[in-house]
Enzyme design. Structure first.
Site, PDB file in Angstrom:
ATOM      1  CD  GLN A 128      -2.546   1.078   2.778  1.00 42.29           C
ATOM      2  OE1 GLN A 128      -2.099   0.394   3.705  1.00 42.29           O
ATOM      3  NE2 GLN A 128      -3.682   1.714   2.863  1.00 42.29           N
ATOM      4  N   GLY A 129       0.796   2.049  -1.045  1.00 43.07           N
ATOM      5  CA  GLY A 129       1.644   3.238  -1.152  1.00 43.07           C
ATOM      6  C   GLY A 129       0.863   4.514  -0.913  1.00 43.07           C
ATOM      7  CB  SER A 131       2.474   6.826   4.727  1.00 45.38           C
ATOM      8  OG  SER A 131       1.333   6.299   5.335  1.00 45.38           O
ATOM      9  CD  GLU A 246      -4.916   0.382   6.456  1.00 45.61           C
ATOM     10  OE1 GLU A 246      -5.093   1.188   5.521  1.00 45.61           O
ATOM     11  OE2 GLU A 246      -3.808   0.138   6.957  1.00 45.61           O
ATOM     12  CD  GLU A 391      -3.434  10.738  18.758  1.00 44.88           C
ATOM     13  OE1 GLU A 391      -3.413   9.958  17.779  1.00 44.88           O
ATOM     14  OE2 GLU A 391      -2.758  10.555  19.775  1.00 44.88           O
TER      15      GLU A 391
HETATM   16  C1  LIG Z   1       2.851  -0.963  11.584  1.00 43.67           C
HETATM   17  C2  LIG Z   1       2.581   0.086  10.556  1.00 43.67           C
HETATM   18  C3  LIG Z   1       2.417  -0.275   9.237  1.00 43.67           C
HETATM   19  C4  LIG Z   1       2.181   0.704   8.271  1.00 43.67           C
HETATM   20  N1  LIG Z   1       2.048   0.296   6.969  1.00 43.67           N
HETATM   21  C5  LIG Z   1       1.799   1.229   6.013  1.00 43.67           C
HETATM   22  C6  LIG Z   1       1.656   0.828   4.645  1.00 43.67           C
HETATM   23  O1  LIG Z   1       1.773  -0.347   4.294  1.00 43.67           O
HETATM   24  N2  LIG Z   1       1.416   1.789   3.722  1.00 43.67           N
HETATM   25  C7  LIG Z   1       1.272   3.105   4.062  1.00 43.67           C
HETATM   26  O2  LIG Z   1       1.005   3.915   3.164  1.00 43.67           O
HETATM   27  N3  LIG Z   1       1.436   3.535   5.350  1.00 43.67           N
HETATM   28  C8  LIG Z   1       1.694   2.611   6.316  1.00 43.67           C
HETATM   29  N4  LIG Z   1       1.852   3.014   7.638  1.00 43.67           N
HETATM   30  C9  LIG Z   1       1.886   4.440   7.929  1.00 43.67           C
HETATM   31  C10 LIG Z   1       0.670   4.976   8.652  1.00 43.67           C
HETATM   32  O3  LIG Z   1      -0.424   5.085   7.797  1.00 43.67           O
HETATM   33  C11 LIG Z   1       1.067   6.360   9.250  1.00 43.67           C
HETATM   34  O4  LIG Z   1       2.060   6.114  10.218  1.00 43.67           O
HETATM   35  C12 LIG Z   1      -0.095   7.060   9.887  1.00 43.67           C
HETATM   36  O5  LIG Z   1      -1.017   7.484   8.925  1.00 43.67           O
HETATM   37  C13 LIG Z   1       0.380   8.286  10.714  1.00 43.67           C
HETATM   38  O6  LIG Z   1       1.174   9.125   9.940  1.00 43.67           O
HETATM   39  P1  LIG Z   1       2.635   9.580  10.441  1.00 43.67           P
HETATM   40  O7  LIG Z   1       3.407   8.372  10.862  1.00 43.67           O
HETATM   41  O8  LIG Z   1       3.232  10.450   9.385  1.00 43.67           O
HETATM   42  O9  LIG Z   1       2.398  10.423  11.755  1.00 43.67           O
HETATM   43  P2  LIG Z   1       1.898  11.975  11.890  1.00 43.67           P
HETATM   44  O10 LIG Z   1       0.847  12.187  10.903  1.00 43.67           O
HETATM   45  O11 LIG Z   1       3.163  12.802  11.739  1.00 43.67           O
HETATM   46  O12 LIG Z   1       1.375  11.997  13.309  1.00 43.67           O
HETATM   47  C14 LIG Z   1       2.202  12.119  14.484  1.00 43.67           C
HETATM   48  C15 LIG Z   1       1.292  12.292  15.703  1.00 43.67           C
HETATM   49  O13 LIG Z   1       0.554  13.519  15.590  1.00 43.67           O
HETATM   50  C16 LIG Z   1      -0.861  13.269  15.693  1.00 43.67           C
HETATM   51  N5  LIG Z   1      -1.584  14.154  14.780  1.00 43.67           N
HETATM   52  C17 LIG Z   1      -1.291  14.409  13.478  1.00 43.67           C
HETATM   53  N6  LIG Z   1      -2.204  15.253  12.948  1.00 43.67           N
HETATM   54  C18 LIG Z   1      -3.099  15.526  13.938  1.00 43.67           C
HETATM   55  C19 LIG Z   1      -4.269  16.328  14.003  1.00 43.67           C
HETATM   56  N7  LIG Z   1      -4.720  16.995  12.938  1.00 43.67           N
HETATM   57  N8  LIG Z   1      -4.957  16.357  15.185  1.00 43.67           N
HETATM   58  C20 LIG Z   1      -4.521  15.673  16.273  1.00 43.67           C
HETATM   59  N9  LIG Z   1      -3.399  14.901  16.269  1.00 43.67           N
HETATM   60  C21 LIG Z   1      -2.700  14.833  15.116  1.00 43.67           C
HETATM   61  C22 LIG Z   1      -1.019  11.819  15.278  1.00 43.67           C
HETATM   62  O14 LIG Z   1      -2.202  11.252  15.810  1.00 43.67           O
HETATM   63  C23 LIG Z   1       0.237  11.177  15.838  1.00 43.67           C
HETATM   64  O15 LIG Z   1       0.071  10.893  17.210  1.00 43.67           O
HETATM   65  C24 LIG Z   1       2.108   2.078   8.621  1.00 43.67           C
HETATM   66  C25 LIG Z   1       2.278   2.446   9.964  1.00 43.67           C
HETATM   67  C26 LIG Z   1       2.526   1.474  10.925  1.00 43.67           C
HETATM   68  C27 LIG Z   1       2.718   1.912  12.346  1.00 43.67           C
END
Ligand SMILES: Cc1cc2nc3c(=O)[nH]c(=O)nc-3n(C[C@H](O)[C@H](O)[C@H](O)COP(=O)(O)OP(=O)(O)OC[C@H]3O[C@@H](n4cnc5c(N)ncnc54)[C@H](O)[C@@H]3O)c2cc1C
Length: 413
Positions: A128-129, A131, A246, A391
């Protein structure tokens, strides 16, 4: 409240029970039953073949695309019976659960013919692409772009946290196809082959030595023009469909895996005496009541689907589901480790692959041999992040279900 199922659902239940009894190895699920090493590998292979022969893989897909065309009720009964027997339905998370159903809903006839039977037969694997380094929760800020060159899209950019990218044949990818459109518009949902010179996969090594997810770089990677799902620049709506799958749709069965796991935790507490501690008992009772809430809410959601209800209260259940189960699971796995005490820190896992409920198979990690409960504890930390952070789920409930004012955005968007 009448919780009995209609007679035709019960007849179907008997059919599945009989099939399971005939096909599961003798002694399956009984105390002391174990499949290790080669026997486990042999079982996995034969079991998948049996599931194909029985037609139980992607059984709710329409018959013309290789499914059994099960009704919602039948699909629920199928999942319940497999969960009850502790029998694995193939869990190809990305193909069976995410992109397959998305193609069914949004794909062209050509895409359905090309991809669905290959997904069902396990001939192509997916990742899944979505993030990117600066687009996780704020997914619509994604920068990967795709430009048309004759009959092909040319893709440039970077994805991150791409689970299983190192094994995948295809990626379902969000890319910007109209850079001048507002950020939620101008995105398309593309199906892109992974095994090509323009795609570089760099595994991200984790603290336990494993590398489940990856960075993926696109440098003039290509896919056919017709591999856009759901129409050009309509990728946001298509992605929301995938994210809906998902975040969980198996309303009446998901509580079962939690109940089974909780039974194991209670067994552990009885074994080491922790169950006589009043505080542990209180936390166990709290956990039990949360599993019950999931069960009852599952029935409410199922009833609403069957009655085609538009009750906003039930819509709210769907939106709260992911944050409820993921936060419950973190709490209960912490409780499990507290019950084990210091012993919980000793790694006693074997060399066999494991089945992590809800997420699929996980290869054994020789350099950090956590057992099933320890793995579930570690993995629960990620469950409030992937598929939409807790969140963000709260923001969705606040804005879209309760109708609260939208959160202020930088730049006033
Ligand atoms: C085990 C695992 C597998 C994954 N596999 C995939 C995959 O196969 N393909 C893929 O595309 N992605 C994948 N992901 C990525 C996942 O979708 C992202 O980690 C997730 O969407 C959060 O984005 P981020 O890590 O950039 O965190 P951020 O968006 O930077 O968030 C950091 C923190 O800030 C909080 N935050 C951010 N914005 C807000 C807001 N507006 N209000 C309140 N709080 C906020 C969040 O809740 C979090 O606590 C995976 C993640 C994990 C942990």
């Amino acid at each position: 409240m009448d919780l009995t199922y209609p007679p035709e659902a019960e007849a179907f239940r008997t059919e599945i029970r009989d099939w399971l009894q005939e096909n599961l190895p003798e002694g399956w699920g009984e105390p002391g039953f174990e499949l290790a090493g080669e026997a486990r590998a042999r079982f996995n292979k034969q079991w998948t073949e049996k599931l194909f022969a029985g037609g139980w893989i992607c059984a709710s897909w329409p018959k013309e695309y290789g499914g059994k065309g099960l009704s919602t009720m039948q699909a629920v009964v199928l999942n319940e019976e497999f969960a009850r027997a502790g029998a694995p339905l193939r869990a190809d998370f990305f193909g069976d659960t995410l992109v397959g159903p998305t193609i069914l809903q949004w794909g062209s006839e050509e895409q359905k013919k090309t991809f669905l039977s290959k997904i069902l037969r396990g001939q192509i694997t997916w990742c899944q692409g979505f993030s990117e380094p600066d687009a996780g929760s704020d997914l619509a800020s994604l920068k990967t772009r795709a430009e048309l060159d004759g009959d092909e899209w040319v893709i440039n950019g970077q994805k991150v946290w791409t689970t299983q990218a190192q094994y995948a044949d295809y990626i379902f990818l969000l890319a910007r196809t109209d850079p001048n459109a507002p950020k939620h518009k101008g995105i398309s949902y593309l199906l892109v082959p992974m095994k090509q010179p323009g795609v570089e996969v760099r595994p991200i090594k984790q603290v336990d030595g494993s590398a489940e997810f990856n960075e993926v770089f696109f440098n003039n990677a290509r896919c056919p023009k017709d591999n856009v799902v759901g129409g050009l620049n309509n990728g946001w709506a298509v992605a929301m469909t995938t994210l809906g799958f998902e975040r969980g749709t198996s309303a009446t069965t998901s509580h079962r895996r939690f109940q089974k796991e909780l039974d194991e935790i209670i067994k552990e507490a009885r074994k080491n005496g922790a169950s006589s501690d009043p505080l542990v008992r209180q936390r166990l009772a709290h956990a039990w009541s949360k599993v019950k809430i999931m069960e009852i809410n599952g029935f409410r959601s199922l009833t609403a689907v069957l009655n085609k209800s538009k009750d906003p209260g039930v819509a709210a259940l769907g939106a709260t589901n992911k944050m409820f189960w993921s936060e419950y699971h973190q709490d209960v796995m912490k409780l499990a480790m507290d019950i084990r005490g210091m012993g919980g820190q000793v790694l006693t896992g074997g060399s066999d692959e494991e089945f992590i409920p809800g997420y699929g198979r996980r290869p054994a990690n020789q350099s950090y041999p956590a057992d099933a409960m320890q793995s579930a504890f570690f993995f629960s930390r990620s469950e409030t992040i992937w598929g939409g952070a807790a969140e963000i789920q709260r923001n969705i409930v606040g804005e879209r279900v309760l109708g609260l004012p939208k959160e202020p955005k930088v730049g006033g968007e």
